[in-house]
Write a protein that holds these residues in place. Structure first.
Motif, PDB file in Angstrom:
ATOM      1  N   THR A 176       0.812  -1.213   0.000  1.00  0.00           N
ATOM      2  CA  THR A 176       0.000   0.000   0.000  1.00  0.00           C
ATOM      3  C   THR A 176       0.848   1.266   0.000  1.00  0.00           C
ATOM      4  OG1 THR A 176      -0.129   0.220   2.413  1.00  0.00           O
ATOM      5  CG2 THR A 176      -1.758  -1.220   1.345  1.00  0.00           C
ATOM      6  N   ILE A 177       0.241   2.339  -0.464  1.00  0.00           N
ATOM      7  CA  ILE A 177       0.876   3.650  -0.372  1.00  0.00           C
ATOM      8  C   ILE A 177       0.891   4.125   1.081  1.00  0.00           C
ATOM      9  CG2 ILE A 177       0.576   6.081  -1.017  1.00  0.00           C
ATOM     10  CD1 ILE A 177      -0.234   5.117  -3.793  1.00  0.00           C
ATOM     11  N   ALA A 178      -0.066   3.678   1.863  1.00  0.00           N
ATOM     12  CA  ALA A 178      -0.043   4.015   3.296  1.00  0.00           C
ATOM     13  C   ALA A 178       1.271   3.567   3.927  1.00  0.00           C
ATOM     14  CB  ALA A 178      -1.237   3.373   4.004  1.00  0.00           C
ATOM     15  N   LYS A 179       1.762   2.404   3.521  1.00  0.00           N
ATOM     16  CA  LYS A 179       3.055   1.926   4.032  1.00  0.00           C
ATOM     17  C   LYS A 179       4.176   2.835   3.540  1.00  0.00           C
ATOM     18  CE  LYS A 179       5.939  -1.045   5.926  1.00  0.00           C
ATOM     19  NZ  LYS A 179       5.949  -1.338   7.382  1.00  0.00           N
ATOM     20  N   VAL A 180       4.141   3.207   2.269  1.00  0.00           N
ATOM     21  CA  VAL A 180       5.131   4.149   1.730  1.00  0.00           C
ATOM     22  C   VAL A 180       5.124   5.443   2.537  1.00  0.00           C
ATOM     23  CG1 VAL A 180       5.760   5.538  -0.285  1.00  0.00           C
ATOM     24  CG2 VAL A 180       5.005   3.164  -0.593  1.00  0.00           C
ATOM     25  N   ASN A 181       3.929   5.942   2.831  1.00  0.00           N
ATOM     26  CA  ASN A 181       3.802   7.216   3.536  1.00  0.00           C
ATOM     27  C   ASN A 181       4.270   7.147   4.989  1.00  0.00           C
ATOM     28  OD1 ASN A 181       2.710   8.301   1.207  1.00  0.00           O
ATOM     29  ND2 ASN A 181       0.591   8.170   1.910  1.00  0.00           N
ATOM     30  N   SER A 182       4.433   5.951   5.509  1.00  0.00           N
ATOM     31  CA  SER A 182       4.895   5.807   6.895  1.00  0.00           C
ATOM     32  C   SER A 182       6.403   5.991   7.013  1.00  0.00           C
ATOM     33  CB  SER A 182       4.479   4.439   7.461  1.00  0.00           C
ATOM     34  OG  SER A 182       5.239   3.386   6.881  1.00  0.00           O
ATOM     35  N   PHE A 183       7.088   6.087   5.869  1.00  0.00           N
ATOM     36  CA  PHE A 183       8.537   6.233   5.852  1.00  0.00           C
ATOM     37  C   PHE A 183       8.939   7.656   5.466  1.00  0.00           C
ATOM     38  CE2 PHE A 183       8.664   1.811   6.316  1.00  0.00           C
ATOM     39  CZ  PHE A 183       9.983   1.372   6.456  1.00  0.00           C
ATOM     40  N   THR A 184      10.049   8.108   6.032  1.00  0.00           N
ATOM     41  CA  THR A 184      10.707   9.321   5.573  1.00  0.00           C
ATOM     42  C   THR A 184      11.955   8.886   4.820  1.00  0.00           C
ATOM     43  OG1 THR A 184       9.891  10.618   7.446  1.00  0.00           O
ATOM     44  CG2 THR A 184      11.782  11.501   6.245  1.00  0.00           C
ATOM     45  N   PHE A 185      11.940   9.087   3.513  1.00  0.00           N
ATOM     46  CA  PHE A 185      13.024   8.599   2.679  1.00  0.00           C
ATOM     47  C   PHE A 185      14.176   9.594   2.655  1.00  0.00           C
ATOM     48  CE2 PHE A 185       9.152   6.577   1.113  1.00  0.00           C
ATOM     49  CZ  PHE A 185       9.523   5.249   1.232  1.00  0.00           C
ATOM     50  N   SER A 186      15.342   9.082   2.261  1.00  0.00           N
ATOM     51  CA  SER A 186      16.567   9.880   2.237  1.00  0.00           C
ATOM     52  C   SER A 186      16.988  10.185   0.808  1.00  0.00           C
ATOM     53  CB  SER A 186      17.697   9.121   2.956  1.00  0.00           C
ATOM     54  OG  SER A 186      17.348   8.840   4.293  1.00  0.00           O
ATOM     55  N   ALA A 187      17.874  11.157   0.671  1.00  0.00           N
ATOM     56  CA  ALA A 187      18.389  11.522  -0.646  1.00  0.00           C
ATOM     57  C   ALA A 187      18.926  10.291  -1.362  1.00  0.00           C
ATOM     58  CB  ALA A 187      19.485  12.573  -0.503  1.00  0.00           C
ATOM     59  N   GLY A 188      18.516  10.135  -2.632  1.00  0.00           N
ATOM     60  CA  GLY A 188      18.964   9.010  -3.435  1.00  0.00           C
ATOM     61  C   GLY A 188      18.039   7.821  -3.417  1.00  0.00           C
TER      62      GLY A 188
END
Length: 206
Positions: A43-55
């Protein structure tokens, strides 16, 4: 612009160190690591639970569709964007701002009524609905009386929940009736160095 990215679980950047590829598919599982196509999130909800880093790259499987909003939390850096892209073969992944609406009742000859889906509001922005029937975007009219021609719809915001009226010669339950439930397919606020590639966004109200 590259629309399909190679499937690598981890890549190395000489400036910032290690960054990762994350995979998302409708056959995935949110309990997975997301670090390979075989261990994709769902799910995108799972994606949204993360703060991603450069790269970092977040890759959605081609041919799949999500009815959610991507909310960007992290920022990339110059030369090291956070990329939201696609992997696999076939049609672009679809991020759909609408929900399928069922339970239509006949209001008048060729006019049908249903409850609007719940709206997900961001930062208090104003909201309006779009209506789609069998992939045809309808035209919104100002009054219920104007729902008298093909491909027209009206939103009654005085009712709770809001109601949608559409013109159709057949019960919309026999078709694919959609009404927008999200303001945005992709939401970014005060973030920088973000890249989109190979994704298709549909039917959000903005």
């Amino acid at each position: 612009v590259t629309d399909v990215f190679p499937m690598n679980s981890t890549s190395v950047d000489v400036q910032t160190g290690i960054y990762s590829d994350y995979y998302v598919s409708t056959d995935g599982n949110d309990n997975n690591s997301g670090l390979s196509a075989a261990l994709a999130w769902k799910t995108i909800a799972k994606v949204n639970s993360f703060t991603f880093s450069a790269g970092d790259r977040i890759l959605f499987r081609r041919g799949d569709q999500w009815r959610e909003t991507i909310i960007v939390k992290g920022s990339g850096s110059a030369g090291n964007y956070i990329t939201y892209g696609a992997y696999g073969t076939g049609a672009k992944p679809i991020i759909n701002g609408s929900d399928i609406v069922k339970g239509w009742t006949q209001y008048a000859a060729n006019v049908w009524k249903a409850n609007c889906p719940k709206v997900y509001v961001y930062l208090g922005n104003g909201y309006d609905y779009v209506a789609i029937l069998d992939d045809i975007l309808f035209k919104q009219v100002d009054t219920l009386a104007e729902v008298s021609a093909q491909n027209t719809y009206y939103i009654d915001k005085t009712s709770n929940p809001n109601a949608v009226y559409i013109y159709s010669t057949a019960n919309p339950d026999t078709k694919i009736a959609e009404v927008s439930a999200r303001m945005f397919g992709f939401y970014v606020n005060n973030k920088s160095f973000i890249k989109l590639s190979g994704l298709e966004f549909r039917n959000s109200s903005h």
